[in-house]
Each structure stands twice: as C-alpha cells, then as structure tokens.
Design a protein around this motif. Structure first.
Motif, PDB file in Angstrom:
ATOM      1  N   GLU A  13     -13.548   0.978  -5.113  1.00 60.19           N
ATOM      2  CA  GLU A  13     -13.026   1.683  -6.288  1.00 60.19           C
ATOM      3  C   GLU A  13     -11.630   1.195  -6.660  1.00 60.19           C
ATOM      4  N   ASP A  14     -11.156   0.233  -5.939  1.00 61.35           N
ATOM      5  CA  ASP A  14      -9.810  -0.316  -6.196  1.00 61.35           C
ATOM      6  C   ASP A  14      -9.912  -1.339  -7.323  1.00 61.35           C
ATOM      7  N   GLU A  15      -9.384  -0.952  -8.516  1.00 62.90           N
ATOM      8  CA  GLU A  15      -9.587  -1.788  -9.695  1.00 62.90           C
ATOM      9  C   GLU A  15      -8.941  -3.165  -9.565  1.00 62.90           C
ATOM     10  N   ASP A  16      -7.769  -3.192  -8.939  1.00 65.51           N
ATOM     11  CA  ASP A  16      -7.118  -4.493  -8.758  1.00 65.51           C
ATOM     12  C   ASP A  16      -7.984  -5.415  -7.903  1.00 65.51           C
ATOM     13  N   THR A  63     -18.216  -3.767 -14.423  1.00 66.18           N
ATOM     14  CA  THR A  63     -17.595  -3.142 -13.255  1.00 66.18           C
ATOM     15  C   THR A  63     -18.646  -2.816 -12.200  1.00 66.18           C
ATOM     16  N   GLU A  76     -10.852  -6.761  -9.835  1.00 69.77           N
ATOM     17  CA  GLU A  76     -10.425  -7.866 -10.698  1.00 69.77           C
ATOM     18  C   GLU A  76     -10.271  -9.156  -9.908  1.00 69.77           C
ATOM     19  N   LYS A 104     -19.051  -4.215  -8.341  1.00 65.08           N
ATOM     20  CA  LYS A 104     -19.213  -3.340  -7.181  1.00 65.08           C
ATOM     21  C   LYS A 104     -20.464  -3.701  -6.382  1.00 65.08           C
TER      22      LYS A 104
END
Lengths: 834, 834
Positions: A525-528, A796, A531, A800
């Motif tokens: 769940e860590d968006e960085d 996204t 990316e 995942k």
C-alpha cells in the motif's frame, strides 16, 4: 586432527606463495594485466574487447579455482556422503556475470576494468552462452548446481562436453527456421580446466561371456575402446567459498590416429576410428519430445554414464570402505532416463570387477540411485532396441533382463499376465525394446516428479503398476526451483536493489532465504514503493527495447503491455494457441473504428524459442508467427495497438533480458502435458503476471500467490482424455466449437499472412484430431486475454498484483528444491568451506 | 620519438602492473605455485612430476612471452625489413631445458623447483619432443630459428601444427619396425599460444576465371573454404631478450559442423567437411626421399603457404608502403620446394587482389623469394600432376604456365628445343607434371645449396640450364650450421664448463662466437686438460649407459669405443654398409683365438633412426641390425669385444644423449648423395671423430679440422656415375670385387642371424645393381675401421684429435649460417631488444 601431512618440498615456501583470491581493485588490475601479457600474449596496444573479456575471465577463474581447490580438499577431509547429479544437459548460459555476483566482486572488477580502459558490460557481452541443453531440463540442472554450492552441499554434476551445443537458430526472410552449428568452443574457454590426467577407457561392441563358476560374474572384451577425458567447470556458490564441480567428458580415440592405414595410402580409414571416437561428444541432440533410436545417442549415454561411474568409484575406493557401504557415501541422481545405463553399469562393476554376489550388488545399486521423471507423455518415454543394445553393450542384456525377477511379481499378483507384460523391462515387439523408465524405476531407491500434479500423474499413469508393487513410499515429489541469483539478482539488479532497500534485509540473506520476499507484502500500500516498482519494470522494458534496436534493428513501443512466451517450440506448449489469439486480436482491431481502438492499451507480443530441426509442425508455427508479425506490424490501422515479435536464437542470455521486462507471460500447455515449467517461476519472481492453464507448476504458483493474481483458463487434466476420445470418435467442426477460432483459421487459410496453403498442415492438426485441445480451449483463452486487458487498465492494482506475485515466490527457489533432494532423497549434509 | 601513444585506460595503472620476467628464486617459486593453483587447478597434495613440469613450463613461458611481446613491439617500431622462413618441418625437440639455457635461468629454476620438492632433470624428462620433422631439414630449420633470435635478427618461421608429428617407432621382438602415432599434443602444451583471433580463409577447388578487361587479373571462387588458425611458439635467443616467433597453422572447418546433414540422420556426411578440414594439419608426412602425389600433401602445402602469405601481407599492408617496395621489407626463404606454391600465391595476391600488372607483380615476386635446394637426387625432386593442380587450385595453372615466357629462352638459345623442354615448368608426360624445383628456381632471387659440394652439384646438374640462362650470380652456397646452444651447452654441460674454464672466455661470449673455440688449440699439450677432456667423454658414456639401462634394460660396457650412426634409415645413407662392416668384424673376431681377441679394444656400435613406413628395404636393414645385435651380443666368444645396439624411436632428445658419448660417428653416404648432413657437425663439436665419405659437409669439416683428424674412405663423387654405369652394363660378381663382403653376405644368407631368406631382397640390392656402391666401397670402409682401431689405441693422440676437432668447429655454428643468409640473401639487419 584434520591437518594434512605435508607432501613434498619446503612447506614454508609453498605456504608463503599459495595465493588467496584477488578481491581488491589493485590486485584485480594486476591479475588482469598479467593475463593479458602472458596467457593471451597481448599488450595494451592490441587488446580487443574479446581479449579483455578473456583476461577478465581468466582472472575470475583464478579466484574460482582457489575456492574450488579449497572445497575439494575440504570435502576429501570430511569424507562424508556425496551426491552426483547425472544430466545429459547443463544449460549454463554465460558464466562471467554470474561468477562475479556469486563471488561478490562485481563492483571491484567493474572499477578495475574501467580504469584499464574497458567497460565491464561490454566484456560480459563478449561471452558466448554455454548452450549444452535444449531447455528446461538442462537449465534446471544448472540451477541445481548453483544451489548445491550456495547451500554448501557436496554435489558434483556429470555431463558431456559437446563440441557443438544447441544449434543456432536463424530465421529466413520468409519465416523459416534455419539451423547452424554452435561453435561455442571456438575461442579459448576460460571457464573450464582440462584434466588430461583424468581419463577412462570406455568399451563398445566386442563380446561378453559369463564365468563358468556358477556366479553371475561375466567379462566383456574386444570391440572399440574410446577415452573419456575430463573437463572441470567450477560452480561457485553465492556468498560462500564452497565451489562445486561440474565434470564434463570429452571423447577421444584411444590409440590416436591409425598410422598403418595412413601409410598404406588409406587416409579415410586412417581417420575413421579417430572420428568415430571424437564423434561421440561432438553434438548435443535436439529434443523433439519423441523417442528416437540413434546409435550415436546411445553411445553418448553409455560413454557418459560409464566414465562418470568409473570416476565416482575411483573416489569411493580411495576411502577404503567396504563396497557394501557404498550407499552410505554415494547418492546418484538420474536426471530423466538418459543416464539409466548407470544402473546396469554399476551392476557390471560390482559383479564383474568387484566379484560381489548378484543380490548384494542389487542391494547396493537400489540404495544408490534416485530417479527424476520429467514427462508422462508416452511418446517421450525412452526405449532402445534390444538388438542395438546387444550389439553395442553385449554385457548388458544379461544384466538388464535379470533384475526384476518375474517370480516376485507373480508371487504378489498371481496369474496377472497383463500386469507382468506391462511391468516388464522389455517391450515385446519386433524388435524388442528395453524400456528405460522401467529400468530407472526398479533400479532406484526413490522416484520423483517435478511438480505436485506431475508427481501425481507419475504415480497414477506410467508407474501405476510399480506403485502397486513397491508401495507409495518409493514415490515422491520435488517441485522444480530456480536460482534467484541468476534469475533475479543478476538479470534484474534494479529490482534486487529495490527489494533490498524496501524489506531492509541484506541481499546476501534474502537471496539465500527467498521466503523473506514475503516482507514485500507489508509495502503493497506504499504508493512511493509502487511507483518505484513500476519504474523498475519500465526501465527493464527500455533495456529490452534498446537490445532489440541494437541487435535486431526493431523498434519497440515501451508504453505497451509486454506479453511474452519463450520456450521450446512444441505443440503441447501451444505457441500456436498464442499466435491464433494474436490473429483474433488483429481481426478484432481491424473491425474497430479508430476511436474505439484509441481506448485500448497497446500490446507487444514477444515470442522466442527453437523448434527441433525435424519437427515440421513446430517450424510451421514459427513461420506463421513471423508472417503474422510482418503483416500486423506494418498495418497502419493496428500497428499502434498490436505488435508481434519473434526473436531469433533464443538463449539463456536472451531470457535474462526478456523476463524482467514482461508484464504478462504465457504458460498455456494442454493440461497434463507440462511436467512443471520453470520459466513461469522466473517471470513471476520478476513481477510478471502469469497467464496459464491449470498445469505443472502453474498450479503451485497460484496456490502461493493466490488465484486472484494469476490468469487461468482452459480445461483441466481429468477432462483431457475424454475430449481426445470425442475428437477421435465424434468429431465436431471447428465452426461449431468456436466461431472465433474458425474465423481465425479461415483468414490464415485464405492467405491473409501470405504463403497461401503453406500453413494447412499446421491448421489441419487443429481442424482434425486436435490432440492438444486448441478448439476446446480457444474461447476461454480469448476471455482470459480480455481479463488481462481489463486488469491492466487498473494500473495500481496491476502493480500490486505484480508485487504480491514476487513476494510469494520463496517456495520456488532451487535452494528449497536442492535441500529437499539432500534431505529426503540423498541424505547428505551441508558442510561449509572456511 | 618511438614512444607509443597510450591506447586506453590509465597508463599509470597499466605500467605499474606490467610484469617483468621472474629471474630470482623467490619470484620463480611464486610463479610456479601460482600456476599449480590456477592454471592446473592442483594442490601440493596431488601434484605429479607431469604437473610440476607443466607448472614449470607455464612459468618459463610467461618469461618467454614477456620477451616475445617486447620483441614484437620493438620490431613494429623499427619497421625494417623482415625475413620469413617457410619450412614444412620444424624438428624442435624439447623446449624447457633449452629455454632455461637461453634465458640464463637454469640455476634459479633448479633451486626453486628443488625447494618445492621436485627435481628439475626429472621434470625436463616429462616433456615430449615436438617431432614436427623427419630429420635434417626440419632440425636445420629449428637451429636457424635459434640463431636468428640469438643474432637479434627479425625472422619469423612459418610451419604447420601437425596434430601428430613423426611416428613413434616400435621394434618388434623379431626386429621389425612398427609405427604408432605420435600424440604429442595429448597433454597441455605449455610452449604455444593459440591465436584464435588470427585466422585466414583458405580456398580449395571451385572455379577460376580471368577478367575480360585484357589484364592478367583473375578471380577464384566457390569450392571449399578452410580456416587456418595461428599457434605461436616463442623462439628465445641466447643471452638476449630478442625472442622471435614460430607461427604454426592448424586447419579447421569454416562452418563448423554440417547440422543439416546431422538432423537428416546422416552423421557421416555431417562430419565429412569438418574432418576434411581438420585432416589437413593432422599428420606430418614421412619423408621417403621419393616424390609422391598425394592430394592431401598438396593441400598441406597450399594451406600453409597461403595462410603464411596472407599473414605476411597483412603485416606489410599495415606499414602503408606501396606494393612495389615489398621486397624492401620482406624476404621469404623457401626451405626446399615444399613452399614453392608461395610464388604463384603471391602472384595471385598481387595480380588478382592488388590489381598490379603482371610484370610488376613478377618483379616483386622474384625479388622477394629465396630458395634453398636440399637434394640433387632426381627421384626426390617434387612434381605435381597438372590435373590435380587444376582441380585443387584452379587459379594456379594460368599463373604457373605464364611466368618464364618461352620467348625469352628462345631468344637467348634460338632453336634449342631440347633445352626448352628441359627448362619447362611442365614435364610433358601422361599426365603432365609441374616441376616444383623449376618454379622455385625462376621465382626466386637467389638459390643456394647447403654445402660447397652440394651447391656445386646444384649448379652443374639439376639447374645447369638455369645457370646458363640466369648467370652464376643467381646461385650461391650457405653451408648448413647447428646451434651450439642445444648441441653443446645444453646436451654437454660438462664439456661446456671445461671449455669455458680452459679458454677463459665467458660462456655467453664464445657460444655466440664459436670461432673462439680455436683457443682450445693452445691447450692440446696440457696433460691435465687432456685428462679432463677424456673424463668428460667418459662421464657422457656413463650417462648414455645409465639411460640405456633405465629405459631399455640394456647393459653397456663403458670401457669400449663408442661408434655411433644415427640418422633416418635410407639406402643412400648406407646404414647397411655399417652393419655389414659389423658382421665382418664379428666373423673376424670369431676366427681369432681368445688371446688374439684380448689385444683388441672393445667396440660398441650404436644405431638409431626411423625408416619411412613404406620403405621396405630400409626396414629390412633395421631388422638385420636388430638380429645381428641379438646374435653378437649373446655370443660368449665375442660379447666382450663387440656389442651392437639399435635404439628404438630416435629423436632429438635421444641424439642429445648419444652425441656427447661418441668416440667416432659414421657419415658414410654414397659420394654425391648427402647434401650436407648436420649430425656430423654435432658429433665433431662434442669431440667425436668422424668416419665418412668425401660427401656433403664432411668435406668442409675435414678442411677445417685437418684431414689427419678425420677418417675418409670410398670413391669420390665424379666416379659415381661411371661406377653405376658399369654395375648396370658390365656387372662383376661380389666375390670378385670384395671377398670380405661376399663372405659377409653369404653368412647372412645362410641364416647366421636367423630369419633365413628374409634378408634376400636387401642383399640383392647389393648383389645386383648396387646403386649405392657398397661393393665398391666395402674394402676401403673396412680399412678405415681398422685405421680407427689403431688410432684409438694411441689414447693421448686420440684425445688430441678430439680436442682439435672441437676447436675447429666455429664455422659450423648456425649463427654464421644465418648471418650469411641475412647479409648475402635477405638483406636484413640485427636489431637488439633492450
């Protein structure tokens, strides 16, 4: 106390000069320059990239050999049980990059080489793949060697040093596969050490007789004697000094050249025996998944197993232990049936040379060997004509016929003559045949398949009678694995660094305990992180695109989805299904309006793989792929949305570039035909998603990563037999089974991709018997492709899925697999070289 | 300013790591241990003498290569004229001992190796001879290479890397010569560097066409292309860093393996082209002193000359000079007619590739080549069938037929059709033949024979017409020479030390200026010196006796006179005369009373040499020698006075043991048949006296040492032709020519040495035509042997003769000979590598 008695000379002088590996930039530079000056007799003035690669290789080899020496001395001192892995194929790929990774010296070498005016990556690219294998079976053997060293297990590999490896594949302008020889030994090979002093005489032909003393003992004499000469290849473990050995045998004539014939003017005859000996290890046989009865192939098998056993026995005799203890010191793994002759050969040694009673010998044999089955396809089970065996190996028939005495089977299943015939080592035919799988089965302590489903099929189909006879404990499963060193750290360094940074565990820890990848799940769940993960994938796509531009002059849209199928060409692997799906997509695109098309995610479909040279249908599939690519990539309506690429001359090195760049990869064999597959594991480890049938290791991958993260389609294994029966006895036209497929086939037939009529034999395999169930699976395949399109649009969630896939691949490390073998089969222990 | 522009990387880092040779005990030990650990992947625990030899060899090779590199860089910088020595044979013998001598590092290596637990002499004995030659011609080439480096001349040798050298000779119990292949490359060869990056494509067969533009230019295409791959052998000079190169070519298939045929199941065909390429450099042809027309031999010649010329031209083109200046930069020596194809090949390159006009090309060619003739025996002059030449080398016939235009000969000798026919390059026969000696003659700037008498015969017999045409200045003489490094310093270190001590001149001076040996004459009356001289000879006899005891289980009486004849077996060399003389001595001894015998000096007669495998008469001579030895050595009446030994498998290494032990050696060819001989020089240099005919270099040896110090016998050259005429047309029975000989022949016929009847074909060559004049020379031969007996009884005078002989051998250093070539022929200059 483990201290060696000093052999000769001044111990102090020896010790003062015994080298340690070069591990810092200055000493690496010195070693490099030294090899340039002496081993290569070059100067800085005339050193090419090839020369610099060789100097680097020789310098790295020095380090490897120092560890190798320590390992051999250590293992001799420990004198424990050892395992030997006999495989007719070792698909090693390149060595330099992997060796630097395992030694932990890549940065130091890069800096040295850079300061000396070269670029390490350019030098790495000078290396030619060691292509001593056809595909999965050979690459598995290579992964197991890496893991055996990394796990500090005493394991040696034994194989053949083919002068020519797997053929080079060329593609003609009209799409035909052409084959060229692979002269991989053309230049100095810095990764081997020739052992002219390790050689054995191998006998062929001649005559055999039994002793008249009433024992089983016999003698074999006359015929042709050929020398087996050893070449050793170092197998460095990762982050350890343990360095195992891969010993490859080359054949050469025992008596050299026939000078008498030469002097009598008969040069042809003079070189005949020389050639006939040299021919044995001349070339790797292509695998066409059907058995074939070529004398030379049988010679290869005997030459290799006899040399390997002679070498293993020499080492055992040096221990000074009684023969009966042999199974306490030696485990021999048979990789498929190719080395099955090792069973009668060990019997021959024990009975004829060691003069042991038959039953004692058989006890030793059946506690020494272990057998891995790699296929349940009946047409692929090896068998050899009895007359050929009698001619080539006259001592063998007496040994082979005896072992599984009819009486014990009859005792257990009285009157069951069908069972007796089914279980016999001999297929009653004209001529008779020896069934190698049966011989391997009865001569081994345990038999395993290479994935859960496959091991189940082994027990319930080809060896069902043997299960009944021997009981279930003789049968097991070791799901294949891959080495995360080559297939992640080496081929995908960016992802490796990202993982290390993210999970905050040292690389040398998690690469040896791959279950640690699960730590990644904490960061989905860590968006960085997401990316960064996506950026690595993108960079790997760019790397592939760069490679294709430079080597193939092809432009690749790196914004597209990368869809990859790379493996040997074979009907059961169904590349045909894939290309038919591509055609379906093409026709669908053509039928769309420009604005409809604009909503689509562009897709690049990559194919690579070799077809066995005699396998015409598989070669026709290549031709179809190449011509579909030609038409589709040039069509202005579709070229922004669909591109197809066939990359010629697939290799381990090419896989290392393709796999990290893949979004989705296809493993779409007809259910029940792919024993395991290992490239599925490689893609998933690199965050590529899986499109597959419920077959082989796909099933276990889905169990690990969760079925929501893989794309399954198609009929299941239990349905296959009935479907085939229906195809044969109640055929239904393609039009009625799948209108989509029928349209695709018609378009190809009608010449949309040129070459009118040429594809009919291929298309007819589908229209008629359709043994591989393309008609049955096509619509569900198209649906799965559509699901992938949809899923990919949710960027996204796709990322995942990718992370979750990589995170759950711990099970598929070959470290796990080799420890399974070590503990459950071979009973050997890790022992670290300090 | 001679400074090289730095090529790449940090110059400082390169320079800091560039190695210098290892010249002290510690660094030699380090290098040895390093090679054990890495190159051999061995440990002190499992290092055999063979391994230790290889480690030593690799360590020495490092030193050689460092000097070699310097030499090549130096010569490139100097960019002066170079000479190339093309020889189909280089009989190098062993390298290690010689390399240590020339490097001046023998003591240092001995100490290092000793301290590491090995014995240098034992390691030296591990080396297998490089037997890439039949006899004198090949050994001469090897001596010239040694001298070219020692004299610091820019000379490269070019030859073939035969996989099998001169056959191994075995002697069956009944005395028959058996031949076995010589697998000299079986183990790692530490003396070569493979140059996989130096290779050329050589064409055979195919078609040739002329351009239609009116020039001589043509094109050759199609056919078979074979790769020539270079292997370099370092040739160290003595007491200098100059290290020349011997480049040997190995053949290999251009396209590797024919995979298409293999896949089609035709393995035989698949390896055919591979074999046919590899076969070219597979084996050295035995020299039987007659021409023979084997296609493979012609392929060898073309393969070798074409590869060598391609290499020479590449180097020349790098200079950037106009083609017309080629003779200012290149001299090419043709050692016998074997490389004669280099003449049309250079024409082909200049005309077809460089597009030069024919006359310009011919000017260049005839100023570039030099030709050494080695025989005037008509049956030994090479010729090749025109149809074979047209088939194999289709571009050649047009080139070969043109050059010596008929018109210029006719212009000079109008109407002399016989002369025209005699001088033609083509022998008009069925089929026609190309006369290689004529081609070599007209294509070369100068022609030389190899001794004064032989050069005279060259001018007056085989090339008489060419002398008339070209004038005398085209013809010269360079009497052969031998290198005093191998043939004195290396093989006779005790004598070398005694000489150095006596004349008080440093060894490294007089070994390079052999005329200094004359200083010895000052000490012929020094009794102590005489004693020491005799003691060295005695020690060398003991060494030979030890060798024969260890290797052949033969006991040799070291108090006897040692009488040696070692050379190829050939009728013209008359080993038969020698063994008949031995039989005569035996019969004489048998007829004596025991007390008469007691007055005699015991004599050991040693034979060694190989017979060409197809040369039945020569093989019969071996059989006779072996059986005479068997009978004589076992006869209680004579065994204390006469022993005969045939040492099997003669080699350079064996010569190095035999020559220093000899009191007298035999060089007894029929006058006019031995062009020079070089073993005569070797014996005399080591203080052995010479028994010979007035033939070859015997004459010049006698001129130098004085006829009172040699033993001559037999008819002279001018008498030979008439004697042969008489044998043919007015035969006289043996009994009337020599009663001694007749008795000897009768005894052999009667079965005194067993094998009744088997020797008749040999004996009949004497009884009938007696082409080699044994009947004419026998009595004078026996007289000469008697003179030797008498002379040997005066021990002091014999030793003085021995010293006087050695003292006057300065002329026969190959340094003198190579300087003759350099100055009188090639016009090249010495240039020292600092």
């Amino acid at each position: 106390d483990g201290k060696d008695k000093w052999p000769r000379g001044e111990e102090e002088l020896w010790r003062a000069n015994l080298r340690k590996p070069d591990t810092d930039v200055p000493s690496i530079a010195r070693s490099f320059v030294n090899h340039v000056q002496t081993s290569l007799a070059r100067q800085p003035h005339n050193l090419s990239d090839l020369g610099a690669y060789l100097a680097t290789g020789l310098s790295v080899r020095d380090n490897l050999l120092l560890n190798w020496n320590e390992t051999q001395m250590h293992m001799n001192r420990v004198a424990g049980k050892r395992a030997y892995y006999l495989s007719l194929e070792f698909l090693m790929g390149r060595t330099l990059d992997n060796a630097l990774l395992n030694l932990g010296l890549k940065d130091q070498y890069r800096e040295s080489i850079d300061r000396l005016g070269f670029n390490l990556e350019d030098l790495i690219d000078q290396e030619r793949d060691a292509g001593l294998g056809n595909g999965g079976l050979g690459r598995l053997a290579a992964c197991y060697l890496d893991s055996s060293s990394t796990q500090e297990l005493p394991v040696w590999g034994y194989g053949l040093r083919y002068k020519y490896g797997i053929f080079q594949q060329l593609i003609s302008p009209d799409g035909q596969q052409l084959e060229a020889p692979d002269p991989w030994l053309e230049h100095l090979n810095p990764w081997e050490v020739s052992r002219a002093d390790v050689q054995y005489e191998i006998r062929f032909y001649g005559e055999a007789q039994k002793y008249v003393n009433g024992t089983a003992r016999g003698v074999w004499y006359g015929g042709q004697e050929v020398l087996a000469v050893a070449y050793d290849v170092t197998i460095p473990g990762y982050d350890t000094r343990n360095t195992n050995n891969l010993r490859l045998w080359a054949s050469k004539p025992k008596r050299g050249f026939d000078l008498q014939s030469f002097n009598a003017g008969n040069y042809e005859h003079a070189i005949e025996s020389s050639n006939s000996a040299a021919a044995i290890t001349s070339v790797l046989y292509p695998n066409d998944q059907t058995t074939f009865g070529k004398e030379l192939r049988l010679k290869q098998q005997y030459f290799w197993t006899a040399a390997s056993l002679a070498d293993i026995m020499r080492r055992f005799r040096n221990l000074g232990k009684p023969m009966i203890e042999l199974p306490d010191y030696i485990a021999i793994q048979l990789n498929d049936t190719h080395p099955t002759l090792a069973i009668p050969e060990l019997m021959r040694i024990l009975v004829d040379e060691e003069d042991l009673p038959w039953d004692v010998a058989w006890y030793i044999v059946t506690n020494t060997f272990f057998f891995t089955n790699h296929t349940v396809l009946p047409e692929a089970l090896e068998k050899w004509p009895v007359p050929l065996m009698e001619h080539l190996l006259p001592r063998y028939c007496a040994i082979i016929i005896t072992p599984l005495s009819i009486s014990s089977v009859e005792h257990k299943f009285p009157g069951d003559h069908d069972r007796l015939a089914r279980m016999s080592l001999i297929e009653e035919n004209h001529p008779k045949y020896v069934r190698m799988a049966h011989l391997a089965c009865i001569g081994s302590r345990k038999i395993n398949g290479v994935a859960e489903l496959h091991s189940e099929l082994v027990r319930t189909t080809i060896f069902k009678d043997f299960l009944d006879f021997f009981g279930v404990s003789k049968f097991g499963n070791v799901t294949n694995g891959i080495t995360p060193r080559r297939w992640l750290a080496q081929c995908n360094p960016d992802l490796t660094d990202l993982i290390t940074k993210t999970i905050n565990i040292p690389k040398n820890i998690w690469l040896k305990d791959l279950s640690q990848l699960e730590e990644l799940l904490k960061y989905v769940e860590d968006e960085d992180f997401l990316e960064e993960w996506a950026a690595v994938k993108q960079a790997n796509k760019e790397r592939l695109a760069h490679y294709m531009r430079v080597t193939l002059s092809l432009n690749v849209n790196t914004k597209a989805m990368f869809d990859v199928q790379i493996k040997r060409l074979h009907e059961y692997k169904r590349q045909t299904l894939n290309i038919l799906g591509v055609v379906h997509r093409y026709l669908t695109l053509k039928a769309m309006s420009p604005s409809e098309r604009k909503k689509l995610t562009p897709r690049n479909v990559f194919f690579a793989g070799k077809a066995a040279p005699g396998y015409e249908i598989a070669k026709l599939t290549i031709r179809l792929i190449v011509n579909v690519a030609r038409v589709v990539n040039a069509d202005p309506d579709t070229k922004d949305y669909l591109n197809v690429f066939f990359l010629p001359d697939y290799s381990v090195t090419m896989a290392e570039i393709l796999i990290p760049a893949s979004d989705i990869s296809q493993h779409i064999s007809t259910a029940g035909t792919e024993a395991s597959g290992t490239s599925n594991m490689k893609f998933c480890l690199n965050g590529g998603l899986l499109l597959g049938t419920v077959d082989g290791a796909n099933i276990e991958i889905a169990e690990e990563v969760g079925s929501e993260n893989v794309f399954f389609f198609g009929h299941l294994t239990p349905a296959v037999e009935e479907l085939r029966y229906q195809h044969k006895h109640h055929p239904v036209p393609v039009e009625e089974k799948s209108r989509n497929l029928a349209k695709v086939l018609d378009q190809i037939s009608s010449g949309l991709f040129g070459d009118e009529g040429v594809y009919e034999p291929l298309l007819n395999t589908i229209r008629q018997l359709d043994y591989y169930l393309i008609t049955d699976d096509f619509d569900s395949y198209i649906e799965a492709l559509q699901m992938i399109d949809d899923a990919y649009n949710d960027r996204t969630e796709w990322i995942k899925k990718s992370i979750r896939t990589t995170a759950k691949m711990g099970k598929f490390s070959s470290d796990r697999a080799i420890q399974d073998y070590a503990q459950e089969y071979w009973n050997i222990e890790s022992t670290k070289v300090e």
